[in-house]
Design an enzyme around this catalytic site. Structure first.
Site, mmCIF file in Angstrom:
data_model
loop_
_atom_site.group_PDB
_atom_site.id
_atom_site.type_symbol
_atom_site.label_atom_id
_atom_site.label_comp_id
_atom_site.label_asym_id
_atom_site.label_seq_id
_atom_site.Cartn_x
_atom_site.Cartn_y
_atom_site.Cartn_z
ATOM 1 C CD GLN A 1 3.324 6.028 2.700
ATOM 2 O OE1 GLN A 1 2.183 5.752 2.094
ATOM 3 N NE2 GLN A 1 4.161 5.529 3.176
ATOM 4 N N GLY B 1 0.835 -1.264 0.040
ATOM 5 C CA GLY B 1 0.025 -0.025 -0.088
ATOM 6 C C GLY B 1 1.026 1.541 -0.012
ATOM 7 C CB CYS C 1 4.559 2.444 7.515
ATOM 8 S SG CYS C 1 4.260 3.808 6.688
ATOM 9 C CG LEU C 2 6.252 1.010 1.726
ATOM 10 C CD1 LEU C 2 5.901 0.913 0.171
ATOM 11 C CD2 LEU C 2 7.389 -0.273 1.700
ATOM 12 C CG HIS D 1 -0.191 7.366 5.281
ATOM 13 N ND1 HIS D 1 1.124 7.760 5.783
ATOM 14 C CD2 HIS D 1 0.251 5.925 4.946
ATOM 15 C CE1 HIS D 1 1.799 6.708 6.138
ATOM 16 N NE2 HIS D 1 1.415 5.689 5.458
ATOM 17 C CG HIS E 1 -1.268 1.455 6.977
ATOM 18 N ND1 HIS E 1 -0.486 1.142 8.032
ATOM 19 C CD2 HIS E 1 -0.344 2.357 6.306
ATOM 20 C CE1 HIS E 1 0.818 1.748 7.995
ATOM 21 N NE2 HIS E 1 0.932 2.686 6.751
ATOM 22 C CD GLU E 2 -1.177 2.829 2.534
ATOM 23 O OE1 GLU E 2 -0.534 4.068 2.427
ATOM 24 O OE2 GLU E 2 -0.434 1.821 2.785
HETATM 25 ZN ZN LIG Z 1 2.095 3.581 5.616
#
Ligand SMILES: [Zn+2]
Length: 177
Positions: free
Chosen positions: A51, A46, A97-98, A143, A139-140
């Protein structure tokens, strides 16, 4: 498709509240496709636009084979997503998370959701989902509000993770760089 640099925490840009998109045009599609390339290369399941430095309400989600009907798409594109239903039941699932590389913690969120959004063609869609897909979408979508999964943890746990990330960053970039 380009692979874009992913912003890692702590970074003020990840705290920004993302803006809705007026429409899904070619620029949006380019951003979405670059996000997919970036997510796959990471690899991750995701990614939100903020991000990669574009604070607009767009996310991409990779759907795992186990969670997919035979002819269902591998990737979901969600523009201006809105959750219209959340199940009463919450589940605890480990998240990563990236933007917080190599950090994982259990986070509690609703098990099932219904989300409405515009797809890659700008068409309104409604999706009902559970499991990993529901988890990744939630989760996304956090953000887009400037919220990271560590914001769901106690301050102590959050500080430990953010300190660890700062340490890694300092080791990568010499102080005089
Ligand atoms: Zn994330």
């Amino acid at each position: 498709m380009a692979i874009l640099p992913i912003i890692t925490a702590p970074d003020r840009r990840l705290k920004a509240k993302s803006k809705p998109l007026d429409r899904v045009d070619d620029d949006t599609r380019k951003l979405l496709d670059d996000m997919v390339a970036t997510m796959r290369a990471a690899p991750g399941i995701g990614l939100s636009a903020v991000q990669v430095g574009s604070p607009v309400r767009a996310i991409v989600v990779g759907v795992r084979e186990a969670d997919r009907e035979e002819d269902a798409p591998e990737t979901l594109f969600l523009v201006n997503p809105e959750i219209t239903f959340e199940s009463d039941e919450d589940v605890l699932i480990e998240e990563g998370c990236l933007s917080l590389p190599d950090q994982f913690e259990n986070v509690e969120r609703p098990d099932e959701i219904t989300v409405k959004f515009l797809d890659r063609d700008g068409k309104p869609q409604t999706l009902q989902c559970g499991g990993t897909t529901a988890r990744v979408i939630q989760h996304e979508m956090d953000h887009l509000e400037g919220v990271l999964f560590v914001d769901h943890l106690s301050k102590i746990k959050r500080d430990i993770i953010l300190r660890r990330l700062l340490k890694v960053r300092r080791q990568k970039q010499p102080a005089d760089a």
